[in-house]
Design a protein around this motif. Sequence first.
Motif: not given
Length: 147
Positions: A69-77, A103-111
Amino acid sequence: MLLPSVFGENLFENFIEGFAFPDVEKALYGKHGKNLMKTDVKETETGYVVDIDLAGFQKDEIKMQLDHGYLTVSASKGLEKEEKDQKGNYVRRERYGGSMSRRFYVGEHVTEADIHPKYENGILTFGLPKEEKKAVEEKRRYIAIEG
């Protein structure tokens, strides 16, 4: 000695640059503002549209991960600059590196199949569906009366 908060985090931050107005980004996000992923979230009827500013990154330097349920968006350079003289000796050699993530909580329903990211002009855009509310089934239940 305590300084009034009107001076920000450092009284002499812009002293060398002159007496210009303080940088708006520093005023809003503090001294670490350059490392913050500025994010806009817009609600639609069926879900949410998320825009994240990632200027200066290439598509292959950005990663997204969905976990419980947590979406993590990361960027590295990483960047290397190298200058040599005519004999091949180093005159200057510099290496830069940096990374950031949100990091965002988007819910357990998101795939993973629900998220369709698109990266254009330094902005990562993706949609997230809303959780469907289950209709409450109304059943009339009769109670038997004894006697």
